[in-house]
Write an enzyme that holds these catalytic residues in place. Structure first.
Site, PDB file in Angstrom:
ATOM      1  N   GLN A 198      -4.868  -2.185   9.641  1.00  0.00           N
ATOM      2  CA  GLN A 198      -4.883  -3.267   8.934  1.00  0.00           C
ATOM      3  C   GLN A 198      -5.611  -4.420   9.990  1.00  0.00           C
ATOM      4  O   GLN A 198      -5.237  -4.411  10.985  1.00  0.00           O
ATOM      5  CB  GLN A 198      -3.295  -3.555   8.598  1.00  0.00           C
ATOM      6  N   ASP A 227     -11.417   2.649   4.103  1.00  0.00           N
ATOM      7  CA  ASP A 227     -11.652   1.395   3.929  1.00  0.00           C
ATOM      8  C   ASP A 227     -13.282   1.189   4.021  1.00  0.00           C
ATOM      9  O   ASP A 227     -13.568   0.057   3.739  1.00  0.00           O
ATOM     10  CB  ASP A 227     -11.014   0.404   4.917  1.00  0.00           C
ATOM     11  N   LYS A 256       0.885  -1.198   0.049  1.00  0.00           N
ATOM     12  CA  LYS A 256      -0.034  -0.048   0.156  1.00  0.00           C
ATOM     13  C   LYS A 256       0.853   1.227  -0.133  1.00  0.00           C
ATOM     14  O   LYS A 256       0.536   2.132  -0.669  1.00  0.00           O
ATOM     15  CB  LYS A 256      -0.916   0.006   1.338  1.00  0.00           C
TER      16      LYS A 256
END
Ligand code: NAP
Length: 311
Positions: free
Chosen positions: A121, A144, A77
Site C-alpha cells: 500500500q 499493482d 480490498k
C-alpha cells in the site's frame, strides 16, 4: 444541453448514446457504474474458482504505519478478496520500520509459494524507499503493475500486470461501449501510477485511440480537452474539469480523489459535465471500485501465471 444537440446520434459514441440499457444522469449522459462492474468481476471470479474446485488464490497486502485512509483501502480490498472466494494475508508494520525490515517482509512474501499477488500500500511513510521495495516483487506477483519490469512489459506491449486504476478505466469504457478506435483521448496527469500507463493503454494496438498526456504545464487545458472524445481526469484537483472542457457527447472518466472541506471530490465537476457528456463516471462509485475489481482480476491472473490454477 439536450441530448439531441450533442452531434449526429452521438458521433463519437454511437453505442453509448443509442443504448437505452444503461442508467443516465438528468442531463442524459450514460452513467458508467464502477460498483456494478466491480461486482460483476468479483462474482465472475467466484464462479470461475468454484468451477476449478476452489484453489486457494492468495493476495497479500503490506501496510506500513497507521494512516487511516490507507487502512480503509486495505480493509476494502480484503473484503472483496473474500467475496471473490480468494484468500488474503496481511502484513502490518509500524511507521518506524526500517527499510531492511520492510524489504525482508516483502522478500518473504515474494518467496512464499502460497502467495500469488502482493500489494504494497502506497504511499510509504517518509524515509522509506518505495521503488526499492517494489522492485523486490517478482513480475508475476506484482498485481499493482508498478515495478520496472511490469512497466517495461506494458511499454513493449507484452503480457504482464497492468496498473489497476488505468486498467479499470479501460474496463469501464469496454463495458459501456465507449468507442476508442480512431478517437482522440486526453489524459490529465502524468504519474506512473495512473496517467502514463493510461496513455499507453489508450494508444495500444487494438484500442487505437490517439492519446494526449496533459499535465500542470499544458497550455489551455480546456481547449485541449474540448477536442477529445475521451477525457480521463487524474490530476487530484477537485472540480478541475467543467462543462467548458467537454465536447458534446464525450466520455468523461474521473480518477481524481481530493479530500476537501465539502467532503471527498473528484476532478470532474459532475453537475455541469453530465449535461454535456455522452457518458460519465459517478464519484464515488466510478473508477475507485474498478481499481479494486481489477486488483482481483490481476490476482487471479497472477495465480494462473504461477501455475496455481488447475487445468
Ligand atoms: P500525482 O502523482 O500527484 O499526479 C498528478 C498529476 O496531475 C501530475 O502529473 C500533475 O502534473 C497533474 N496535475 C495536477 N494539477 C493539474 C492541473 N491543474 N492541470 C493539469 N494537470 C495537473 O497523482 P496520482 O497518483 O496520479 O493520482 C491522481 C489522482 O487520482 C489523485 O487525486 C489520487 O488520489 C487519485 N487516484 C485515484 C484512484 C482511484 O482508484 N480512483 C487511484 C489512484 C489515484 P505535473 O506532473 O505537471 O505536476
Amino acid at each position: 444541453m439536450p441530448r439531441a444537440d450533442r452531434g449526429p446520434a452521438g458521433a463519437s459514441f454511437s453505442r453509448v448514446t443509442n443504448s437505452e440499457e444503461f442508467e443516465r444522469t438528468p442531463g442524459g449522459a450514460v452513467i458508467m457504474d464502477g460498483k456494478r462492474l466491480r461486482d460483476e468481476i468479483v462474482a465472475g471470479i467466484r464462479t470461475k474458482l468454484d468451477g476449478l474446485g476452489n484453489p486457494a488464490v492468495c493476495l497479500a497486502t503490506v501496510l506500513v504505519g497507521d494512516d487511516k485512509p490507507s487502512q480503509i483501502y486495505v480493509r476494502n480490498k480484503h473484503k472483496k478478496v473474500e467475496e471473490a472466494a480468494m484468500v488474503s494475508r496481511h502484513v502490518g508494520l509500524p511507521a518506524d520500520v526500517s527499510q531492511g525490515e520492510l524489504e525482508a517482509a516483502v522478500t518473504d512474501l515474494a518467496q512464499d509459494p502460497n502467495v500469488h499477488g502482493i500489494l504494497v500500500q502506497l504511499p510509504l511513510p517518509e524515509g522509506l524507499d518505495a521503488e526499492r521495495v517494489l522492485d523486490l516483487l517478482p513480475p508475476e506477483k506484482d498485481v499493482d503493475g508498478l515495478t520496472e519490469r511490469s512497466m517495461g512489459r506494458l511499454v513493449r506491449g507484452r503480457d504482464g500486470h497492468v496498473p489497476c486504476t488505468p486498467l479499470g478505466v479501460m474496463r469501464l469504457m469496454e463495458r459501456y461501449g465507449v468507442e476508442t478506435s480512431g478517437k482522440s483521448a486526453v489524459v490529465i496527469g502524468r504519474s506512473t501510477l495512473v496517467g502514463l500507463p493510461q496513455v499507453l493503454l489508450l494508444g495500444r494496438k487494438g484500442v487505437d485511440a490517439t492519446a494526449t498526456l496533459a499535465h500542470s504545464r499544458t497550455t489551455d487545458l480546456a481547449a485541449v480537452c474540448r477536442e477529445a472524445d475521451i477525457i480521463v481526469a487524474a490530476a487530484g484537483m477537485a472540480g478541475l474539469v467543467t462543462a467548458e472542457f467537454v465536447k458534446p457527447g464525450a466520455a468523461v472518466l474521473d480518477v481524481g480523489i481530493s479530500r476537501t472541506a465539502d467532503g471527498i471530490q473528484g476532478d470532474v465537476h459532475f453537475e455541469s459535465v453530465q449535461a454535456v457528456a455522452g457518458a460519465i463516471t459517478p464519484m464515488p462509485g466510478g473508477t475507485g471500485p474498478m481499481t479494486i475489481g481489477c486488483l482481483m482480476e490481476n490476482t487471479l491472473s497472477a495465480a494462473r501465471m504461477l501455475g496455481a490454477l488447475p487445468g
